[in-house]
Design a protein around this motif. Sequence first.
Motif, PDB file in Angstrom:
ATOM      1  N   CYS A  38      51.537  91.747  40.655  1.00  0.00           N
ATOM      2  CA  CYS A  38      51.309  93.113  41.134  1.00  0.00           C
ATOM      3  C   CYS A  38      52.596  93.801  41.561  1.00  0.00           C
ATOM      4  CB  CYS A  38      50.332  93.088  42.308  1.00  0.00           C
ATOM      5  SG  CYS A  38      48.660  92.572  41.843  1.00  0.00           S
ATOM      6  N   SER A  39      53.666  93.046  41.683  1.00  0.00           N
ATOM      7  CA  SER A  39      54.941  93.650  42.071  1.00  0.00           C
ATOM      8  C   SER A  39      55.583  94.411  40.925  1.00  0.00           C
ATOM      9  CB  SER A  39      55.902  92.565  42.579  1.00  0.00           C
ATOM     10  OG  SER A  39      55.398  91.967  43.767  1.00  0.00           O
ATOM     11  N   PHE A  40      55.100  94.211  39.701  1.00  0.00           N
ATOM     12  CA  PHE A  40      55.598  94.970  38.559  1.00  0.00           C
ATOM     13  C   PHE A  40      54.804  96.263  38.444  1.00  0.00           C
ATOM     14  CE2 PHE A  40      57.146  90.781  37.443  1.00  0.00           C
ATOM     15  CZ  PHE A  40      58.383  91.050  36.876  1.00  0.00           C
ATOM     16  N   GLN A  41      55.499  97.374  38.462  1.00  0.00           N
ATOM     17  CA  GLN A  41      54.869  98.682  38.290  1.00  0.00           C
ATOM     18  C   GLN A  41      55.462  99.364  37.057  1.00  0.00           C
ATOM     19  OE1 GLN A  41      52.343  99.688  40.130  1.00  0.00           O
ATOM     20  NE2 GLN A  41      52.463  97.910  41.515  1.00  0.00           N
ATOM     21  N   GLN A  42      54.664 100.204  36.411  1.00  0.00           N
ATOM     22  CA  GLN A  42      55.063 100.799  35.138  1.00  0.00           C
ATOM     23  C   GLN A  42      55.118 102.317  35.234  1.00  0.00           C
ATOM     24  OE1 GLN A  42      53.049  99.359  31.606  1.00  0.00           O
ATOM     25  NE2 GLN A  42      53.048 101.410  30.700  1.00  0.00           N
ATOM     26  N   VAL A  43      56.159 102.890  34.597  1.00  0.00           N
ATOM     27  CA  VAL A  43      56.236 104.334  34.362  1.00  0.00           C
ATOM     28  C   VAL A  43      55.836 104.570  32.913  1.00  0.00           C
ATOM     29  CG1 VAL A  43      57.717 106.379  34.312  1.00  0.00           C
ATOM     30  CG2 VAL A  43      58.069 104.621  36.056  1.00  0.00           C
ATOM     31  N   ASP A  44      54.801 105.327  32.699  1.00  0.00           N
ATOM     32  CA  ASP A  44      54.249 105.501  31.361  1.00  0.00           C
ATOM     33  C   ASP A  44      55.214 106.247  30.444  1.00  0.00           C
ATOM     34  OD1 ASP A  44      51.966 104.242  32.232  1.00  0.00           O
ATOM     35  OD2 ASP A  44      50.919 106.112  32.706  1.00  0.00           O
ATOM     36  N   ARG A  45      54.960 106.081  29.154  1.00  0.00           N
ATOM     37  CA  ARG A  45      55.749 106.780  28.139  1.00  0.00           C
ATOM     38  C   ARG A  45      55.595 108.296  28.304  1.00  0.00           C
ATOM     39  NH1 ARG A  45      54.799 108.407  22.778  1.00  0.00           N
ATOM     40  NH2 ARG A  45      52.613 107.803  23.059  1.00  0.00           N
ATOM     41  N   LEU A  46      56.685 109.025  28.046  1.00  0.00           N
ATOM     42  CA  LEU A  46      56.729 110.488  28.159  1.00  0.00           C
ATOM     43  C   LEU A  46      56.537 110.952  29.599  1.00  0.00           C
ATOM     44  CD1 LEU A  46      54.604 111.479  25.012  1.00  0.00           C
ATOM     45  CD2 LEU A  46      57.072 111.110  25.173  1.00  0.00           C
ATOM     46  N   ASN A  47      56.933 110.112  30.538  1.00  0.00           N
ATOM     47  CA  ASN A  47      56.849 110.456  31.948  1.00  0.00           C
ATOM     48  C   ASN A  47      58.124 110.014  32.656  1.00  0.00           C
ATOM     49  OD1 ASN A  47      53.844 111.346  32.954  1.00  0.00           O
ATOM     50  ND2 ASN A  47      53.742 110.045  31.135  1.00  0.00           N
ATOM     51  N   GLU A  62      65.906 109.327  46.271  1.00  0.00           N
ATOM     52  CA  GLU A  62      67.286 109.069  45.897  1.00  0.00           C
ATOM     53  C   GLU A  62      67.482 109.038  44.384  1.00  0.00           C
ATOM     54  OE1 GLU A  62      69.746 109.014  47.981  1.00  0.00           O
ATOM     55  OE2 GLU A  62      68.362 109.321  49.666  1.00  0.00           O
ATOM     56  N   SER A  63      66.467 108.597  43.666  1.00  0.00           N
ATOM     57  CA  SER A  63      66.613 108.491  42.214  1.00  0.00           C
ATOM     58  C   SER A  63      65.237 108.567  41.563  1.00  0.00           C
ATOM     59  CB  SER A  63      67.302 107.176  41.827  1.00  0.00           C
ATOM     60  OG  SER A  63      66.532 106.066  42.282  1.00  0.00           O
ATOM     61  N   SER A  64      65.244 108.829  40.261  1.00  0.00           N
ATOM     62  CA  SER A  64      64.010 108.856  39.470  1.00  0.00           C
ATOM     63  C   SER A  64      64.056 107.731  38.455  1.00  0.00           C
ATOM     64  CB  SER A  64      63.849 110.204  38.771  1.00  0.00           C
ATOM     65  OG  SER A  64      64.935 110.452  37.889  1.00  0.00           O
ATOM     66  N   TYR A  65      62.919 107.412  37.866  1.00  0.00           N
ATOM     67  CA  TYR A  65      62.804 106.283  36.958  1.00  0.00           C
ATOM     68  C   TYR A  65      62.322 106.772  35.590  1.00  0.00           C
ATOM     69  CZ  TYR A  65      63.178 103.216  41.053  1.00  0.00           C
ATOM     70  OH  TYR A  65      63.607 102.576  42.180  1.00  0.00           O
ATOM     71  N   ASP A  66      62.938 106.210  34.556  1.00  0.00           N
ATOM     72  CA  ASP A  66      62.513 106.488  33.184  1.00  0.00           C
ATOM     73  C   ASP A  66      61.339 105.586  32.813  1.00  0.00           C
ATOM     74  OD1 ASP A  66      64.467 108.431  32.779  1.00  0.00           O
ATOM     75  OD2 ASP A  66      65.979 106.931  32.207  1.00  0.00           O
ATOM     76  N   PRO A  67      60.698 105.839  31.656  1.00  0.00           N
ATOM     77  CA  PRO A  67      59.574 104.984  31.251  1.00  0.00           C
ATOM     78  C   PRO A  67      59.984 103.516  31.145  1.00  0.00           C
ATOM     79  CG  PRO A  67      59.602 106.975  29.932  1.00  0.00           C
ATOM     80  CD  PRO A  67      60.855 106.994  30.745  1.00  0.00           C
ATOM     81  N   GLY A  68      59.103 102.615  31.617  1.00  0.00           N
ATOM     82  CA  GLY A  68      59.372 101.182  31.567  1.00  0.00           C
ATOM     83  C   GLY A  68      58.652 100.461  32.696  1.00  0.00           C
ATOM     84  N   ARG A  69      58.856  99.141  32.774  1.00  0.00           N
ATOM     85  CA  ARG A  69      58.260  98.308  33.833  1.00  0.00           C
ATOM     86  C   ARG A  69      59.362  97.867  34.788  1.00  0.00           C
ATOM     87  NH1 ARG A  69      53.102  96.680  32.954  1.00  0.00           N
ATOM     88  NH2 ARG A  69      53.362  94.977  34.442  1.00  0.00           N
ATOM     89  N   TYR A  70      59.060  97.913  36.095  1.00  0.00           N
ATOM     90  CA  TYR A  70      60.059  97.620  37.127  1.00  0.00           C
ATOM     91  C   TYR A  70      59.443  96.688  38.177  1.00  0.00           C
ATOM     92  CZ  TYR A  70      62.301 101.759  35.115  1.00  0.00           C
ATOM     93  OH  TYR A  70      62.859 102.672  34.261  1.00  0.00           O
ATOM     94  N   GLU A  77      54.436 101.971  44.560  1.00  0.00           N
ATOM     95  CA  GLU A  77      53.788 102.529  43.378  1.00  0.00           C
ATOM     96  C   GLU A  77      54.614 103.719  42.881  1.00  0.00           C
ATOM     97  OE1 GLU A  77      49.951 103.834  44.537  1.00  0.00           O
ATOM     98  OE2 GLU A  77      50.683 105.271  46.024  1.00  0.00           O
ATOM     99  N   PHE A  78      54.327 104.155  41.651  1.00  0.00           N
ATOM    100  CA  PHE A  78      55.076 105.264  41.060  1.00  0.00           C
ATOM    101  C   PHE A  78      54.240 106.536  41.064  1.00  0.00           C
ATOM    102  CE2 PHE A  78      57.637 101.947  38.827  1.00  0.00           C
ATOM    103  CZ  PHE A  78      58.876 102.353  39.297  1.00  0.00           C
ATOM    104  N   LEU A  79      54.892 107.632  41.473  1.00  0.00           N
ATOM    105  CA  LEU A  79      54.330 108.968  41.239  1.00  0.00           C
ATOM    106  C   LEU A  79      54.898 109.452  39.913  1.00  0.00           C
ATOM    107  CD1 LEU A  79      54.732 110.630  44.761  1.00  0.00           C
ATOM    108  CD2 LEU A  79      52.656 109.707  43.730  1.00  0.00           C
ATOM    109  N   GLN A  80      54.052 109.760  38.960  1.00  0.00           N
ATOM    110  CA  GLN A  80      54.505 110.056  37.608  1.00  0.00           C
ATOM    111  C   GLN A  80      54.417 111.552  37.312  1.00  0.00           C
ATOM    112  OE1 GLN A  80      53.634 107.364  34.482  1.00  0.00           O
ATOM    113  NE2 GLN A  80      52.769 105.802  35.838  1.00  0.00           N
TER     114      GLN A  80
END
Length: 326
Positions: A38-47, A62-70, A77-80
């Motif tokens: 559950c510690s892996f969170q994903q940013v969806d494609r095109l987001n 401080e920073s934003s995240y590109d699509p992928g798993r982190y 959690e990620f706000l997309q």
Amino acid sequence: MGIMDFRVHEFYELKGETRCGICCCSCTWFVLFILFVCSFQQVDRLNAGLLRNGLTGEVNLESSYDPGRYLVGFWNEFLQFPTTLNTIEFADEAVEAGVQKLGKLRSRDKDGKQIWLDVSVQYKIKKEQLPDIYRDMTKLYEDVYISELRGALQRITNDFTIDEAWRDYASVQIRMHNICKEVLAPRYADCWGLQLWGIRLQAEYENQLVRTQVRKQAEQTAVARQVQTEYRQKTEVLLAEYVANVTVIEQKGQADRQRIERDAVSTARSALVTAQGDVYKLVRDLVMINATDSQAEQVMTGSQLAQYQRILMLKGKASSNFEFMH
């Protein structure tokens, strides 16, 4: 001997404390595995995404995240936010999925006439400025865009009369598109496109405007036909002049040709006669006639030269008809 070497009956014969310890250890490892997954969170494609603490609700700006798993921890959690083109549509027609139905854009033109506009806007947020978007507008950024665009577009329609949109539609749309860019640029978005695809007036004004435009178009058509007639007449005059010039040139050319041909024939005949005269003179001077042995050689007379000429002419013919007279 390991745990896997126990038989079932031997396992059940273990003391209660041992069995309890094994179960707790297994459960602990299972829970830890679940937490790790559950510690892996994903940013969806095109987001693009911002990281938020699920326990405190605090968002990392401080920073934003590109699509992928982190690997960010199970408590985060990620706000997309979509990074593709998004649409804002001011219209009464059915809209596509994910687009808010806002209704027509209601305003007044420069003359105070009430108008209703169908406008579509495509925008794209700047993902590198995603922290600024959330800091200023949170997740309600599109509502802010709608409010700002509605006010700006209503103001720009006050600067032109509605008939300008009929006569110079492209210019009006460009002005509205430029206003859209000015509104969204300070709010971390690009106005990719704007389409003005519907304009409505109150019925009495619209009918009057239609009649006015029809009359103006009829006047423009009459003027265009008049200009066309004038140009056609001028063209016909020029064509007649060209035809007349061509006829004169052709006649002069034919006259010159006939004159040149006649001159050539005359010159040739003159040259032929001159050459024949020279030949006859040469023959008369060179051919001598001996009348008798006692007489001296004499030059050919004119009658003798004419007879000589007839003989040469007969000699040059392959066949001739003669009538012999005794």
